[in-house]
Design a protein around this motif. Structure first.
Motif, PDB file in Angstrom:
ATOM      1  N   GLU A  33      68.642 107.183   6.865  1.00 47.73           N
ATOM      2  CA  GLU A  33      67.921 108.167   7.163  1.00 47.73           C
ATOM      3  C   GLU A  33      66.941 108.137   5.951  1.00 47.73           C
ATOM      4  O   GLU A  33      65.838 108.799   6.234  1.00 47.73           O
ATOM      5  CB  GLU A  33      69.183 109.639   6.887  1.00 47.73           C
ATOM      6  CG  GLU A  33      69.723 110.168   8.320  1.00 47.73           C
ATOM      7  CD  GLU A  33      70.745 111.327   8.266  1.00 47.73           C
ATOM      8  OE1 GLU A  33      70.553 111.373   9.304  1.00 47.73           O
ATOM      9  OE2 GLU A  33      71.127 111.313   7.201  1.00 47.73           O
ATOM     10  N   GLY A  53      62.834 118.742  11.782  1.00 48.52           N
ATOM     11  CA  GLY A  53      63.342 119.588  10.323  1.00 48.52           C
ATOM     12  C   GLY A  53      63.813 119.720   9.931  1.00 48.52           C
ATOM     13  O   GLY A  53      64.373 120.987   9.207  1.00 48.52           O
ATOM     14  N   ARG A  54      64.191 118.585   9.284  1.00 47.46           N
ATOM     15  CA  ARG A  54      65.441 118.063   7.898  1.00 47.46           C
ATOM     16  C   ARG A  54      64.575 118.387   7.085  1.00 47.46           C
ATOM     17  O   ARG A  54      63.717 118.325   6.742  1.00 47.46           O
ATOM     18  CB  ARG A  54      66.230 117.219   8.462  1.00 47.46           C
ATOM     19  CG  ARG A  54      67.399 116.551   9.724  1.00 47.46           C
ATOM     20  CD  ARG A  54      68.364 117.028   9.231  1.00 47.46           C
ATOM     21  NE  ARG A  54      69.431 116.356   8.320  1.00 47.46           N
ATOM     22  CZ  ARG A  54      69.857 115.243   8.539  1.00 47.46           C
ATOM     23  NH1 ARG A  54      69.577 114.333   9.012  1.00 47.46           N
ATOM     24  NH2 ARG A  54      70.628 114.533   6.927  1.00 47.46           N
ATOM     25  N   TYR A  55      66.065 119.599   6.160  1.00 46.39           N
ATOM     26  CA  TYR A  55      65.341 119.408   4.695  1.00 46.39           C
ATOM     27  C   TYR A  55      65.067 118.201   4.287  1.00 46.39           C
ATOM     28  O   TYR A  55      66.164 117.729   3.801  1.00 46.39           O
ATOM     29  CB  TYR A  55      66.019 120.239   3.523  1.00 46.39           C
ATOM     30  CG  TYR A  55      65.739 122.028   4.492  1.00 46.39           C
ATOM     31  CD1 TYR A  55      65.013 122.366   3.902  1.00 46.39           C
ATOM     32  CD2 TYR A  55      67.270 122.064   4.965  1.00 46.39           C
ATOM     33  CE1 TYR A  55      64.979 123.604   4.922  1.00 46.39           C
ATOM     34  CE2 TYR A  55      67.116 123.365   5.433  1.00 46.39           C
ATOM     35  CZ  TYR A  55      65.549 123.998   4.948  1.00 46.39           C
ATOM     36  OH  TYR A  55      65.286 125.278   5.683  1.00 46.39           O
ATOM     37  N   LYS A  71      54.718 114.508  17.000  1.00 43.90           N
ATOM     38  CA  LYS A  71      54.976 114.300  17.691  1.00 43.90           C
ATOM     39  C   LYS A  71      54.743 112.907  17.901  1.00 43.90           C
ATOM     40  O   LYS A  71      55.618 112.710  17.926  1.00 43.90           O
ATOM     41  CB  LYS A  71      54.902 115.198  19.054  1.00 43.90           C
ATOM     42  CG  LYS A  71      55.897 116.363  18.944  1.00 43.90           C
ATOM     43  CD  LYS A  71      55.704 117.277  20.533  1.00 43.90           C
ATOM     44  CE  LYS A  71      56.299 116.798  21.702  1.00 43.90           C
ATOM     45  NZ  LYS A  71      55.737 117.527  22.860  1.00 43.90           N
ATOM     46  N   ARG A  93      51.109 119.425  14.763  1.00 43.67           N
ATOM     47  CA  ARG A  93      52.247 119.374  15.164  1.00 43.67           C
ATOM     48  C   ARG A  93      52.258 118.031  16.307  1.00 43.67           C
ATOM     49  O   ARG A  93      53.166 117.350  16.449  1.00 43.67           O
ATOM     50  CB  ARG A  93      52.573 120.644  16.008  1.00 43.67           C
ATOM     51  CG  ARG A  93      53.305 121.332  15.663  1.00 43.67           C
ATOM     52  CD  ARG A  93      54.205 122.528  16.113  1.00 43.67           C
ATOM     53  NE  ARG A  93      54.530 123.657  15.036  1.00 43.67           N
ATOM     54  CZ  ARG A  93      54.312 125.223  15.017  1.00 43.67           C
ATOM     55  NH1 ARG A  93      53.704 125.044  16.033  1.00 43.67           N
ATOM     56  NH2 ARG A  93      55.402 125.774  14.042  1.00 43.67           N
ATOM     57  N   ASP A 145      64.142 111.142  16.931  1.00 46.45           N
ATOM     58  CA  ASP A 145      64.476 112.324  17.352  1.00 46.45           C
ATOM     59  C   ASP A 145      64.166 113.562  16.836  1.00 46.45           C
ATOM     60  O   ASP A 145      63.333 113.321  15.364  1.00 46.45           O
ATOM     61  CB  ASP A 145      65.929 112.795  17.476  1.00 46.45           C
ATOM     62  CG  ASP A 145      66.449 113.954  18.077  1.00 46.45           C
ATOM     63  OD1 ASP A 145      67.121 113.410  19.066  1.00 46.45           O
ATOM     64  OD2 ASP A 145      65.721 114.363  17.907  1.00 46.45           O
ATOM     65  N   HIS A 146      62.986 114.664  17.832  1.00 45.19           N
ATOM     66  CA  HIS A 146      62.513 115.218  17.081  1.00 45.19           C
ATOM     67  C   HIS A 146      62.640 116.176  15.614  1.00 45.19           C
ATOM     68  O   HIS A 146      62.569 116.711  14.992  1.00 45.19           O
ATOM     69  CB  HIS A 146      61.891 116.468  17.779  1.00 45.19           C
ATOM     70  CG  HIS A 146      60.532 115.218  18.863  1.00 45.19           C
ATOM     71  ND1 HIS A 146      59.927 115.711  19.867  1.00 45.19           N
ATOM     72  CD2 HIS A 146      60.185 113.958  18.769  1.00 45.19           C
ATOM     73  CE1 HIS A 146      58.804 115.352  20.243  1.00 45.19           C
ATOM     74  NE2 HIS A 146      59.429 114.306  19.948  1.00 45.19           N
ATOM     75  N   SER A 147      64.470 116.675  16.116  1.00 42.97           N
ATOM     76  CA  SER A 147      64.648 116.918  15.505  1.00 42.97           C
ATOM     77  C   SER A 147      65.218 116.267  14.264  1.00 42.97           C
ATOM     78  O   SER A 147      65.585 118.018  12.879  1.00 42.97           O
ATOM     79  CB  SER A 147      66.559 117.346  15.672  1.00 42.97           C
ATOM     80  OG  SER A 147      66.766 115.977  15.653  1.00 42.97           O
ATOM     81  N   PHE A 148      64.282 116.217  13.847  1.00 44.10           N
ATOM     82  CA  PHE A 148      64.419 115.151  12.515  1.00 44.10           C
ATOM     83  C   PHE A 148      63.355 115.420  11.328  1.00 44.10           C
ATOM     84  O   PHE A 148      63.708 115.575   9.751  1.00 44.10           O
ATOM     85  CB  PHE A 148      64.500 113.117  12.214  1.00 44.10           C
ATOM     86  CG  PHE A 148      64.042 112.780  11.382  1.00 44.10           C
ATOM     87  CD1 PHE A 148      66.055 112.506  10.541  1.00 44.10           C
ATOM     88  CD2 PHE A 148      63.399 112.483  10.700  1.00 44.10           C
ATOM     89  CE1 PHE A 148      66.116 111.592   9.472  1.00 44.10           C
ATOM     90  CE2 PHE A 148      63.347 111.601   9.375  1.00 44.10           C
ATOM     91  CZ  PHE A 148      64.926 111.184   8.627  1.00 44.10           C
ATOM     92  N   SER A 163      61.131 121.242   4.354  1.00 42.86           N
ATOM     93  CA  SER A 163      61.772 120.283   5.365  1.00 42.86           C
ATOM     94  C   SER A 163      60.707 118.980   5.639  1.00 42.86           C
ATOM     95  O   SER A 163      59.672 119.654   4.979  1.00 42.86           O
ATOM     96  CB  SER A 163      61.429 121.211   6.830  1.00 42.86           C
ATOM     97  OG  SER A 163      59.665 121.467   7.164  1.00 42.86           O
TER      98      SER A 163
END
Ligand code: ADP
Ligand code: MG
Length: 260
Positions: free
Chosen positions: A157, A146-148, A132, A128, A141-144, A99
Protein backbone atom coordinates in the motif's frame (compact mmCIF):
# COMPACT_ATOMS: atom_id res chain seq x y z
CA UNK A 1 20.98 18.74 -21.66
CA UNK A 2 17.44 17.94 -20.54
CA UNK A 3 16.81 15.23 -18.02
CA UNK A 4 18.94 14.00 -15.16
CA UNK A 5 22.69 13.88 -15.69
CA UNK A 6 24.85 12.28 -12.99
CA UNK A 7 28.60 12.53 -13.46
CA UNK A 8 31.31 10.90 -11.38
CA UNK A 9 29.19 10.98 -8.23
CA UNK A 10 31.05 10.13 -5.04
CA UNK A 11 29.10 9.76 -1.80
CA UNK A 12 30.23 9.10 1.74
CA UNK A 13 28.41 8.54 4.98
CA UNK A 14 28.11 11.79 6.87
CA UNK A 15 28.70 10.08 10.23
CA UNK A 16 31.59 7.96 9.06
CA UNK A 17 33.54 9.70 6.28
CA UNK A 18 35.95 6.77 6.08
CA UNK A 19 33.25 4.88 4.23
CA UNK A 20 32.84 5.79 0.60
CA UNK A 21 29.69 4.16 -0.77
CA UNK A 22 29.39 5.63 -4.26
CA UNK A 23 32.71 5.71 -6.08
CA UNK A 24 32.03 7.58 -9.29
CA UNK A 25 28.53 6.95 -10.63
CA UNK A 26 27.73 8.06 -14.18
CA UNK A 27 24.13 7.91 -15.37
CA UNK A 28 21.97 10.00 -17.71
CA UNK A 29 18.19 9.75 -17.86
CA UNK A 30 16.37 11.79 -20.48
CA UNK A 31 12.69 12.62 -20.39
CA UNK A 32 10.56 9.87 -21.85
CA UNK A 33 13.07 7.13 -20.98
CA UNK A 34 12.64 4.35 -18.46
CA UNK A 35 15.87 3.13 -16.89
CA UNK A 36 16.28 0.22 -14.53
CA UNK A 37 19.11 0.19 -12.01
CA UNK A 38 19.90 -3.29 -10.78
CA UNK A 39 22.65 -4.76 -8.66
CA UNK A 40 23.34 -7.01 -5.70
CA UNK A 41 22.39 -5.97 -2.17
CA UNK A 42 24.78 -3.46 -0.73
CA UNK A 43 25.99 -2.16 -4.10
CA UNK A 44 24.78 1.39 -3.37
CA UNK A 45 21.43 1.61 -5.20
CA UNK A 46 19.46 3.09 -2.30
CA UNK A 47 22.36 5.39 -1.43
CA UNK A 48 22.12 6.82 -4.93
CA UNK A 49 18.41 7.58 -4.51
CA UNK A 50 19.00 9.12 -1.07
CA UNK A 51 21.83 11.26 -2.39
CA UNK A 52 19.68 12.43 -5.32
CA UNK A 53 17.00 13.46 -2.87
CA UNK A 54 19.48 15.33 -0.68
CA UNK A 55 19.31 13.16 2.43
CA UNK A 56 21.58 14.71 5.08
CA UNK A 57 23.08 11.33 6.03
CA UNK A 58 24.81 11.07 2.68
CA UNK A 59 27.53 13.51 1.77
CA UNK A 60 28.43 14.16 -1.84
CA UNK A 61 32.22 14.59 -2.00
CA UNK A 62 32.76 14.74 -5.76
CA UNK A 63 30.93 14.82 -9.06
CA UNK A 64 27.88 16.66 -10.36
CA UNK A 65 24.16 16.10 -10.69
CA UNK A 66 22.22 18.30 -13.08
CA UNK A 67 18.53 18.31 -13.77
CA UNK A 68 17.47 20.13 -16.94
CA UNK A 69 20.78 21.97 -16.72
CA UNK A 70 20.40 23.04 -13.08
CA UNK A 71 22.96 21.91 -10.50
CA UNK A 72 20.68 20.25 -7.95
CA UNK A 73 23.31 19.39 -5.35
CA UNK A 74 23.02 22.92 -3.99
CA UNK A 75 19.24 22.65 -3.62
CA UNK A 76 17.18 21.57 -0.64
CA UNK A 77 14.98 18.48 -1.11
CA UNK A 78 11.79 20.56 -1.52
CA UNK A 79 13.48 22.73 -4.14
CA UNK A 80 14.42 19.59 -6.05
CA UNK A 81 10.78 18.51 -5.92
CA UNK A 82 9.67 21.90 -7.22
CA UNK A 83 11.86 21.40 -10.28
CA UNK A 84 9.83 18.29 -11.03
CA UNK A 85 11.95 15.62 -9.40
CA UNK A 86 9.98 12.95 -7.64
CA UNK A 87 11.77 10.85 -5.11
CA UNK A 88 9.68 8.21 -3.50
CA UNK A 89 11.43 8.72 -0.16
CA UNK A 90 11.08 12.40 0.28
CA UNK A 91 8.01 12.27 2.49
CA UNK A 92 7.63 11.27 6.12
CA UNK A 93 6.79 7.67 6.78
CA UNK A 94 3.47 8.51 8.35
CA UNK A 95 1.54 11.70 9.07
CA UNK A 96 -1.14 11.02 11.66
CA UNK A 97 -4.49 12.58 10.82
CA UNK A 98 -3.64 13.55 7.24
CA UNK A 99 -5.50 11.67 4.54
CA UNK A 100 -3.91 10.68 1.24
CA UNK A 101 -6.24 13.13 -0.54
CA UNK A 102 -5.33 16.03 1.72
CA UNK A 103 -1.66 15.28 1.49
CA UNK A 104 -1.83 15.17 -2.30
CA UNK A 105 -3.72 18.48 -2.44
CA UNK A 106 -1.15 20.11 -0.16
CA UNK A 107 1.64 18.77 -2.36
CA UNK A 108 0.05 20.19 -5.50
CA UNK A 109 -0.51 23.54 -3.84
CA UNK A 110 3.05 23.74 -2.53
CA UNK A 111 4.34 23.17 -6.05
CA UNK A 112 1.94 25.76 -7.54
CA UNK A 113 2.88 28.31 -4.92
CA UNK A 114 6.57 27.80 -5.61
CA UNK A 115 5.90 28.59 -9.26
CA UNK A 116 3.63 31.54 -8.50
CA UNK A 117 3.53 33.08 -5.01
CA UNK A 118 0.10 34.58 -5.79
CA UNK A 119 -1.44 31.19 -6.53
CA UNK A 120 -4.52 30.43 -4.44
CA UNK A 121 -4.26 26.66 -4.83
CA UNK A 122 -6.31 24.15 -6.77
CA UNK A 123 -10.07 24.35 -6.11
CA UNK A 124 -11.60 21.42 -4.25
CA UNK A 125 -13.84 20.38 -7.18
CA UNK A 126 -10.90 20.53 -9.60
CA UNK A 127 -8.77 18.54 -7.22
CA UNK A 128 -11.51 15.91 -6.76
CA UNK A 129 -11.84 15.54 -10.52
CA UNK A 130 -8.09 15.23 -10.97
CA UNK A 131 -7.72 12.68 -8.19
CA UNK A 132 -10.63 10.59 -9.48
CA UNK A 133 -9.25 10.60 -13.00
CA UNK A 134 -5.81 9.51 -11.81
CA UNK A 135 -7.19 6.75 -9.58
CA UNK A 136 -9.38 5.48 -12.40
CA UNK A 137 -6.45 5.46 -14.78
CA UNK A 138 -4.46 3.41 -12.27
CA UNK A 139 -7.38 1.12 -11.46
CA UNK A 140 -7.31 2.14 -7.80
CA UNK A 141 -10.28 2.02 -5.48
CA UNK A 142 -11.44 5.54 -4.58
CA UNK A 143 -11.53 4.66 -0.89
CA UNK A 144 -7.73 4.66 -0.95
CA UNK A 145 -7.73 8.47 -1.05
CA UNK A 146 -9.51 8.61 2.30
CA UNK A 147 -6.91 6.53 4.10
CA UNK A 148 -4.60 8.30 6.51
CA UNK A 149 -1.18 8.70 5.03
CA UNK A 150 0.88 5.57 5.53
CA UNK A 151 -0.91 4.81 8.80
CA UNK A 152 -1.11 1.06 8.97
CA UNK A 153 -0.19 0.78 5.29
CA UNK A 154 1.30 -2.51 4.20
CA UNK A 155 4.50 -2.40 2.14
CA UNK A 156 2.38 -2.80 -0.98
CA UNK A 157 0.00 0.00 0.00
CA UNK A 158 2.90 2.36 0.66
CA UNK A 159 4.18 1.72 -2.82
CA UNK A 160 0.65 2.18 -4.21
CA UNK A 161 0.47 5.52 -2.42
CA UNK A 162 3.77 6.51 -4.05
CA UNK A 163 2.44 5.64 -7.48
CA UNK A 164 -0.70 7.70 -6.89
CA UNK A 165 1.42 10.59 -5.67
CA UNK A 166 3.54 10.28 -8.77
CA UNK A 167 0.43 10.29 -10.99
CA UNK A 168 -0.93 13.43 -9.35
CA UNK A 169 2.35 15.35 -9.21
CA UNK A 170 3.28 14.59 -12.83
CA UNK A 171 7.03 14.87 -12.21
CA UNK A 172 9.65 15.16 -14.96
CA UNK A 173 11.78 12.53 -13.35
CA UNK A 174 10.64 9.84 -10.96
CA UNK A 175 12.95 7.66 -8.93
CA UNK A 176 11.39 4.53 -7.48
CA UNK A 177 13.39 2.36 -5.12
CA UNK A 178 11.83 -1.05 -4.77
CA UNK A 179 13.42 -1.50 -1.37
CA UNK A 180 14.09 -5.19 -1.43
CA UNK A 181 11.83 -5.73 1.56
CA UNK A 182 9.59 -8.32 -0.08
CA UNK A 183 6.56 -6.93 -1.83
CA UNK A 184 4.34 -9.87 -2.60
CA UNK A 185 3.91 -10.65 -6.25
CA UNK A 186 0.43 -9.03 -6.53
CA UNK A 187 1.56 -5.81 -4.89
CA UNK A 188 4.63 -5.72 -7.06
CA UNK A 189 2.51 -6.17 -10.14
CA UNK A 190 0.01 -3.44 -9.19
CA UNK A 191 2.82 -1.01 -8.52
CA UNK A 192 4.83 -1.89 -11.59
CA UNK A 193 1.80 -1.73 -13.89
CA UNK A 194 0.87 1.61 -12.35
CA UNK A 195 4.31 3.03 -13.04
CA UNK A 196 4.14 1.66 -16.57
CA UNK A 197 0.83 3.49 -17.16
CA UNK A 198 2.46 6.74 -16.08
CA UNK A 199 5.32 6.61 -18.52
CA UNK A 200 5.19 9.27 -21.20
CA UNK A 201 7.29 11.71 -23.20
CA UNK A 202 7.52 14.25 -20.37
CA UNK A 203 8.71 11.87 -17.66
CA UNK A 204 11.95 10.04 -17.13
CA UNK A 205 11.76 7.09 -14.75
CA UNK A 206 14.48 5.33 -12.79
CA UNK A 207 13.33 2.03 -11.35
CA UNK A 208 15.71 0.63 -8.78
CA UNK A 209 15.33 -3.06 -8.21
CA UNK A 210 17.29 -6.05 -7.09
CA UNK A 211 15.10 -8.47 -9.01
CA UNK A 212 14.32 -8.90 -12.66
CA UNK A 213 10.65 -9.78 -11.94
CA UNK A 214 9.63 -6.12 -11.63
CA UNK A 215 10.78 -5.61 -15.20
CA UNK A 216 8.21 -8.06 -16.49
CA UNK A 217 5.67 -5.28 -15.97
CA UNK A 218 7.75 -2.18 -16.67
CA UNK A 219 9.78 -2.64 -19.80
CA UNK A 220 12.86 -0.47 -19.37
CA UNK A 221 14.56 1.19 -22.32
CA UNK A 222 17.91 0.85 -20.58
CA UNK A 223 19.26 -1.38 -17.84
CA UNK A 224 22.27 -0.56 -15.66
CA UNK A 225 24.08 -2.72 -13.18
CA UNK A 226 25.57 -1.23 -10.08
CA UNK A 227 28.35 -3.00 -8.25
CA UNK A 228 30.46 -1.72 -5.38
CA UNK A 229 29.38 1.87 -5.85
CA UNK A 230 29.74 2.15 -9.62
CA UNK A 231 27.62 1.51 -12.68
CA UNK A 232 29.67 -1.30 -14.19
CA UNK A 233 27.44 -2.30 -17.12
CA UNK A 234 24.71 -0.64 -19.19
CA UNK A 235 22.61 -2.06 -21.95
CA UNK A 236 19.10 -2.78 -23.15
CA UNK A 237 16.42 -5.00 -21.58
CA UNK A 238 18.42 -8.08 -22.58
CA UNK A 239 20.87 -7.25 -19.80
CA UNK A 240 18.15 -7.88 -17.22
CA UNK A 241 17.26 -11.19 -18.85
CA UNK A 242 20.90 -12.20 -18.74
CA UNK A 243 21.06 -11.41 -15.05
CA UNK A 244 17.90 -13.40 -14.42
CA UNK A 245 19.61 -16.38 -16.00
CA UNK A 246 23.10 -16.05 -14.58
CA UNK A 247 22.58 -14.12 -11.35
CA UNK A 248 25.11 -11.65 -10.05
CA UNK A 249 27.94 -14.16 -9.71
CA UNK A 250 29.51 -13.29 -13.03
CA UNK A 251 29.38 -9.57 -12.27
CA UNK A 252 31.01 -10.26 -8.94
CA UNK A 253 33.82 -12.29 -10.47
CA UNK A 254 34.46 -9.80 -13.21
CA UNK A 255 34.37 -6.58 -11.25
CA UNK A 256 35.43 -7.59 -7.76
CA UNK A 257 38.73 -8.67 -9.32
CA UNK A 258 39.47 -5.16 -10.55
CA UNK A 259 39.23 -3.87 -7.02
CA UNK A 260 41.48 -6.53 -5.49
P1 ADP B 1 21.62 -1.34 -2.00
O1 ADP B 1 20.44 -0.42 -2.00
O2 ADP B 1 22.23 -1.55 -3.35
O3 ADP B 1 21.34 -2.65 -1.33
P2 ADP B 1 22.76 0.53 -0.10
O4 ADP B 1 22.89 1.83 -0.81
O5 ADP B 1 21.61 0.37 0.81
O6 ADP B 1 22.80 -0.65 -1.16
O7 ADP B 1 24.09 0.28 0.72
C1 ADP B 1 25.38 0.33 0.16
C2 ADP B 1 26.44 0.13 1.23
O8 ADP B 1 26.47 1.26 2.09
C3 ADP B 1 26.17 -1.05 2.13
O9 ADP B 1 27.41 -1.64 2.44
C4 ADP B 1 25.54 -0.45 3.34
O10 ADP B 1 25.79 -1.19 4.49
C5 ADP B 1 26.21 0.91 3.42
N1 ADP B 1 25.31 1.92 4.00
C6 ADP B 1 24.34 2.59 3.36
N2 ADP B 1 23.69 3.45 4.17
C7 ADP B 1 24.27 3.31 5.38
C8 ADP B 1 24.08 3.94 6.66
N3 ADP B 1 23.15 4.88 6.85
N4 ADP B 1 24.87 3.53 7.68
C9 ADP B 1 25.82 2.59 7.48
N5 ADP B 1 26.06 2.00 6.32
C10 ADP B 1 25.31 2.34 5.27
MG1 MG C 1 18.42 -0.71 -1.46
Amino acid sequence: MSGLVIRNLHVRLEEDPEVEILKGVDLTIQKGEVHALMGPNGSGKSTLSYALMGHPKYEVTDGTVEFDGTDILELAPNERAQLGMFLAFQYPVSIPGVSMANFLRLSINARRKAEDPEDKGISIPDFRRLLKAKMDALGMDHSFAGRYLNEGFSGGEKKKAEVLQMAVMEPHIAIMDETDSGLDIDALRTVAEGVDKLRGPEMGILVITHYQRMLNYIKPDYVHIMFEGRVVQSGGPELAMELEEKGYEEIRKKYAKQVA
